[in-house]
Design a protein around this motif. Sequence first.
Motif, PDB file in Angstrom:
ATOM      1  N   LEU B  90       1.059  -1.141  -0.237  1.00  0.00           N
ATOM      2  CA  LEU B  90      -0.438   0.302   0.095  1.00  0.00           C
ATOM      3  C   LEU B  90       1.014   1.129   0.040  1.00  0.00           C
ATOM      4  CD1 LEU B  90      -3.312   0.983  -0.018  1.00  0.00           C
ATOM      5  CD2 LEU B  90      -2.740   0.815   2.627  1.00  0.00           C
ATOM      6  N   ALA B  91       1.679   1.339   0.432  1.00  0.00           N
ATOM      7  CA  ALA B  91       3.227   2.431   1.304  1.00  0.00           C
ATOM      8  C   ALA B  91       3.934   2.573  -0.293  1.00  0.00           C
ATOM      9  CB  ALA B  91       3.583   2.590   2.385  1.00  0.00           C
ATOM     10  N   ALA B  92       3.947   1.707  -0.684  1.00  0.00           N
ATOM     11  CA  ALA B  92       5.075   1.867  -2.421  1.00  0.00           C
ATOM     12  C   ALA B  92       4.091   2.351  -3.627  1.00  0.00           C
ATOM     13  CB  ALA B  92       5.286   0.141  -2.850  1.00  0.00           C
ATOM     14  N   ILE B 160      16.004   2.860   1.733  1.00  0.00           N
ATOM     15  CA  ILE B 160      16.170   3.566   1.075  1.00  0.00           C
ATOM     16  C   ILE B 160      14.989   4.972   0.669  1.00  0.00           C
ATOM     17  CG2 ILE B 160      16.676   4.499  -1.504  1.00  0.00           C
ATOM     18  CD1 ILE B 160      18.957   2.362  -1.426  1.00  0.00           C
ATOM     19  N   TYR B 161      13.661   3.646   0.630  1.00  0.00           N
ATOM     20  CA  TYR B 161      12.678   4.022   0.390  1.00  0.00           C
ATOM     21  C   TYR B 161      11.903   5.108   1.295  1.00  0.00           C
ATOM     22  CZ  TYR B 161       8.037   4.183  -0.121  1.00  0.00           C
ATOM     23  OH  TYR B 161       5.714   4.224   0.108  1.00  0.00           O
ATOM     24  N   GLY B 162      12.295   4.398   2.534  1.00  0.00           N
ATOM     25  CA  GLY B 162      11.432   4.809   4.018  1.00  0.00           C
ATOM     26  C   GLY B 162      11.499   6.750   4.040  1.00  0.00           C
ATOM     27  N   PRO B 163      12.676   6.774   3.892  1.00  0.00           N
ATOM     28  CA  PRO B 163      13.002   8.209   4.406  1.00  0.00           C
ATOM     29  C   PRO B 163      12.266   9.831   3.003  1.00  0.00           C
ATOM     30  CG  PRO B 163      15.531   7.453   4.780  1.00  0.00           C
ATOM     31  CD  PRO B 163      14.320   6.380   4.577  1.00  0.00           C
ATOM     32  N   PHE B 164      12.645   8.954   1.934  1.00  0.00           N
ATOM     33  CA  PHE B 164      12.104   9.604   0.734  1.00  0.00           C
ATOM     34  C   PHE B 164      10.518   9.922   1.285  1.00  0.00           C
ATOM     35  CE2 PHE B 164      15.982   8.240  -1.668  1.00  0.00           C
ATOM     36  CZ  PHE B 164      16.667  10.142  -1.378  1.00  0.00           C
ATOM     37  N   LEU B 198       9.457  12.397  -5.876  1.00  0.00           N
ATOM     38  CA  LEU B 198       9.472  11.735  -6.624  1.00  0.00           C
ATOM     39  C   LEU B 198      10.581  10.349  -7.015  1.00  0.00           C
ATOM     40  CD1 LEU B 198      10.119  14.295  -9.460  1.00  0.00           C
ATOM     41  CD2 LEU B 198       8.240  12.689  -9.588  1.00  0.00           C
ATOM     42  N   MET B 199      11.652  10.489  -5.902  1.00  0.00           N
ATOM     43  CA  MET B 199      12.457   9.581  -5.139  1.00  0.00           C
ATOM     44  C   MET B 199      11.662   8.464  -4.868  1.00  0.00           C
ATOM     45  SD  MET B 199      15.473  10.086  -6.760  1.00  0.00           S
ATOM     46  CE  MET B 199      16.443   8.485  -5.606  1.00  0.00           C
ATOM     47  N   ALA B 200      10.948   9.200  -4.017  1.00  0.00           N
ATOM     48  CA  ALA B 200       9.947   8.126  -3.161  1.00  0.00           C
ATOM     49  C   ALA B 200       9.264   7.193  -4.669  1.00  0.00           C
ATOM     50  CB  ALA B 200       9.455   8.913  -2.005  1.00  0.00           C
TER      51      ALA B 200
END
Lengths: 321, 370
Positions: B90-92, B160-164, B198-200
């Motif tokens: 869901l997050a992705a 990597i994904y979380g912080p963005f 965008l990075m996320a």
Amino acid sequence: MIGGKNSLFGPVDATANSGYGDDHPPRKGFFTDTSICIGCKACEVACKEWNDVPADHFDMTASSYDNSHSLNANQWRHVAFIEQPKRLGAQDPGLRAPQVTDLGMPTARPSDTLTVEEGEQTDDTKPDFRWLMSSDVCKHCTHAACLDVCPTGSLFRSEFGTVVVQDDICNGCGYCVAACPYGVIERRRAPDGAKNVGIAQKCTLCYDRLGAGQTPACAQACPTESIQFGDVEELRERASTRVAQLHEAGIMDARLYGNDPEDGVGGAGAFFLLLDEPEVYGLPPDPVVTTKDLPQMFNRASTAAFTLLAGAALAFVGRRR
Amino acid sequence: MSETTDRNGTGPAAARDERQTTAVIGSAGGRRIGGGRRGGRRPGGRRKHGPGAEQQMVPEAEFTSYYGRPIVKPSPWEKDIPIYLFAGGLAAGSSLLAAGADLTGRPALRRTGRFGALAALSVSMVALVHDLGKPSRFLNMLRVAKLTSPMSVGTWILSIYGPFAGAAAAAEAVAMLPPGRRVGPLRLLPLLHRPAGLMAGLAAPPVAAYTAVLLADTATPSWHAAFKELPFVFVGSAAAASAGLGLVGAPVAETGPARRLAVGGAVLELAAEQQMERSMGITAEPLHEGKAGRLMRAAKALTVVGAIGAAVSGRSRALSALSGAALMAGSACTRFGIFEAGQASALDPKYIVVPQRERLAREGPVRYEE
């Protein structure tokens, strides 16, 4: 880590593949010859005593003489008892009653049963079932799925080529539990107050004893030498000699399990001589380390990820609403 | 009596007894122990649809085992893990939607996506830490980066994904503050808002896909056998769930892309699931039985209803939201269903012995070949 060409599957020197130099000791392992196991459970007890593995149940399974259920976090050696409605093979213990000289004394029995002639003991007098007993243990696979999937580096390959868990690094994620094709390793759940509850536990091949040049506790305690400890190379030779010997004696069911370095797990550090199909003992018939398929899995996942990205982009193309 | 004979038990009693004897010889007792049915799969579960109602994928196979006891261990994971799988997907998907919405000027959809991504990511982190027992254990995962461990790879993907995703949501929150309240470092966040979003979005697809590898790289029969199609089921499910969240959270004027993504995701999920079951052989059975079977049927129904609703709900906010909720529930059921099916497959030695025996008969033992 992915190192050489055969690091996920195929014959490889497990120890060298893990980065040990040439000066490491030879790979150590177990050859468990189940044809001479008497089911005494000395191995189970010795293992618990030496490794301080807690007992957390005492109940019968109600289906056989097996009261220790399975290999698990609190059972690093497990003796399987298989009761089969099958006649014993051509095993002859050579223990016939000695010939007795008839002194003509009065006897309560009919005289025709007094002496047993050679060869008179027919199959009818043998029991119509047999027991197979087998002491199972962690296989210390060359390609160990538990070690491959461990996300913390808690599981490591020792200098003896065995697979060991470090209690203080394991984070209890349980991935190794689902990854093991033999169902050996488990997260310790009980008893409360025991050390390492919540941590993955399994046979270490007595890493501490090996370091001191000793024999693992189970092998040392085994009264019939059903559990043999030594250099894997030498054990493999010993095992083939023994299976040939049994075949010669007419026991054609005898087979080796886990000894082949080209098999699905790259050969096990602990392998077995069995007298029936592996699944009869609760072993998988032809296990394969799941990381064999890992490159393909990552490829499929990458394709799927790209599909999602492209699909999401496409959803924004077109009409304004 | 062994399950095998039980399932065949349609003949006269005498014949059944004879079969039982055969099974007993083969299976070292052949009986199941009392507690051996922890997975709760009923014997003959498939017959409840009536004879012939469901086509058998493979003939019933004889197999032997050690008193019917499991050969591999089921993962020790509980509800946390399917929640983690669902929330991660869901997050992705939400980050992807938010990035698209940002680029195409749909502020409400963007806000829903970014807040949804952060909330779902938080839920998945809480679930993960709850599974591990204590937060400090998560840090042990950051000791190493291991390509052979999908969990390690996943940890780094999330790191990597979380912080963005977090920065994008924070920027979104700051943008909602009145200008006078954006003080100190908060004034910098709006600068990050598009790049972080965008990075996320770029880091999101691996988050949705890796969880399939996480399940497949195990000895759990119904998970490993699914490894070819499971990533597509999971990304389809992630797309449907996040599009569903978009439908719930954004006004109909902005949800065009979410509706298209919902339909696309649902079609991909259902098609991949169909293909997966065909390729799994006997290990597809647990997907139809017991708790897993109920969840998978619910997943299909909810996904179909949600997708149709999403397709036709162009003008109605209420219908959009309902469809969106159905899609999210469908995705959750898919994760729980596949999770439960795997657990059940590990508890029944049949799913280890029969496929391996079939492979042995077909190809001989697995051996390394140059």
